[in-house]
Design a protein around this motif. Sequence first.
Motif, PDB file in Angstrom:
ATOM      1  N   LYS A   1       0.853  -1.376  -0.068  1.00  0.00           N
ATOM      2  CA  LYS A   1       0.212   0.108  -0.123  1.00  0.00           C
ATOM      3  C   LYS A   1       0.920   1.320   0.006  1.00  0.00           C
ATOM      4  O   LYS A   1       0.500   2.388  -0.332  1.00  0.00           O
ATOM      5  N   GLN A   2       2.120   1.086   0.411  1.00  0.00           N
ATOM      6  CA  GLN A   2       2.952   2.377   0.449  1.00  0.00           C
ATOM      7  C   GLN A   2       3.183   2.708  -1.242  1.00  0.00           C
ATOM      8  O   GLN A   2       3.625   3.913  -1.434  1.00  0.00           O
ATOM      9  N   VAL A   3       3.093   1.915  -2.089  1.00  0.00           N
ATOM     10  CA  VAL A   3       3.484   2.290  -3.442  1.00  0.00           C
ATOM     11  C   VAL A   3       2.335   2.112  -4.350  1.00  0.00           C
ATOM     12  O   VAL A   3       2.517   2.464  -5.458  1.00  0.00           O
ATOM     13  N   VAL A   4       1.341   1.399  -3.975  1.00  0.00           N
ATOM     14  CA  VAL A   4       0.131   1.444  -5.045  1.00  0.00           C
ATOM     15  C   VAL A   4      -0.309   2.748  -5.352  1.00  0.00           C
ATOM     16  O   VAL A   4      -0.601   3.714  -4.677  1.00  0.00           O
ATOM     17  N   ASN A   5      -0.306   3.171  -6.783  1.00  0.00           N
ATOM     18  CA  ASN A   5      -0.887   4.507  -7.352  1.00  0.00           C
ATOM     19  C   ASN A   5       0.196   5.324  -7.597  1.00  0.00           C
ATOM     20  O   ASN A   5       0.094   6.599  -7.806  1.00  0.00           O
ATOM     21  N   THR A   6       1.426   4.841  -7.285  1.00  0.00           N
ATOM     22  CA  THR A   6       2.614   5.504  -7.428  1.00  0.00           C
ATOM     23  C   THR A   6       3.755   4.878  -8.427  1.00  0.00           C
ATOM     24  O   THR A   6       3.567   3.837  -8.773  1.00  0.00           O
TER      25      THR A   6
END
Length: 320
Positions: free
Chosen positions: A261-266
């Motif tokens: 979740k720290q990287v999803v959408n990035t």
Amino acid sequence: MIKVGIIGGAGYTAGELIRILLNHPKASIAFVQSTSQAGLPITDIHSDLVGDTVLSFASDVDYSVDVLFLCMGHGRSRSFVEKIPASFKGKIIDLSNDYRLKDAAEGFVYGLPELNIERIQQSDKIANPGCFATAIQLALLPLAKAGQLNEVHIHAVTGSTGAGQACTSTTHFSWRNNNASVYKSFEHQHLGEIGESMLQLQPAFNQDINFVPMRGNYSRGILASVYLNCDLSEEDAKVLFEKYYSEHRFVFVVDKNPDIKQVVNTNKALVYVKKHGTKLHIVSVIDNLLKGASGQAVQNMNLLFGLDEAEGLQLKPVAF
């Protein structure tokens, strides 16, 4: 403004590409081609773009653009490229696996910026890396550069969007939900490009890369858990990774075990390094649709046109 054309606009990677480019300050989408959806509003397929665009899918290709993104799926890009008229003077970024391997490259440069940034900047044709390949290579590149690779063991899990938009027996909701499975053990198609990159940095490397991929019961994101025997101390290994990625905009060596979740959408990649006895353990997390596909493709576009590498890619992670 960079005039952009997208070929094969109905899939997941194309949808993410459109979303990024609509908000890119230096790019303008000239057309989005789709054979299956021609004439329909883009928002009929990519409903997250309601209110962001009034474009419809085109049936024809406008070769006056500055760059073509090929999002047609594996095996179809080569036949398309062979038919591009000689008058086309733009650049090509292919998101399939058709040109990733050296013996099939035909002038395409392998587009992993953390490996080939200078070659990318000087090229006109880019083969965008695979999603698993990106996550795994980011866990290994510093070790290969230092000649520290030996036999590698990898377990990595990906979200369902990594399989594409078409529904299959292993992607529909009732099978994928509350479920997990292994597939293509030790023979995943991304092993070829991973191996070539390791040899590029460590030419004497001749050990196995053992890769067991897994399907996760979530939509997007990859977590790769990588380990190997290593003589480096944990502190020296961290210094090695931090030095290698110090000038790369999207890779961050972190002190806490990361989660997807720290990287999803990035377009970020987080890399965590930990020593356990003789084993060095590296955890790498990315969004398979962004750093593993469309985000990296835009990163490559920025490099091709001399823009800031992060232009249009300052995206907030979902976080929760």
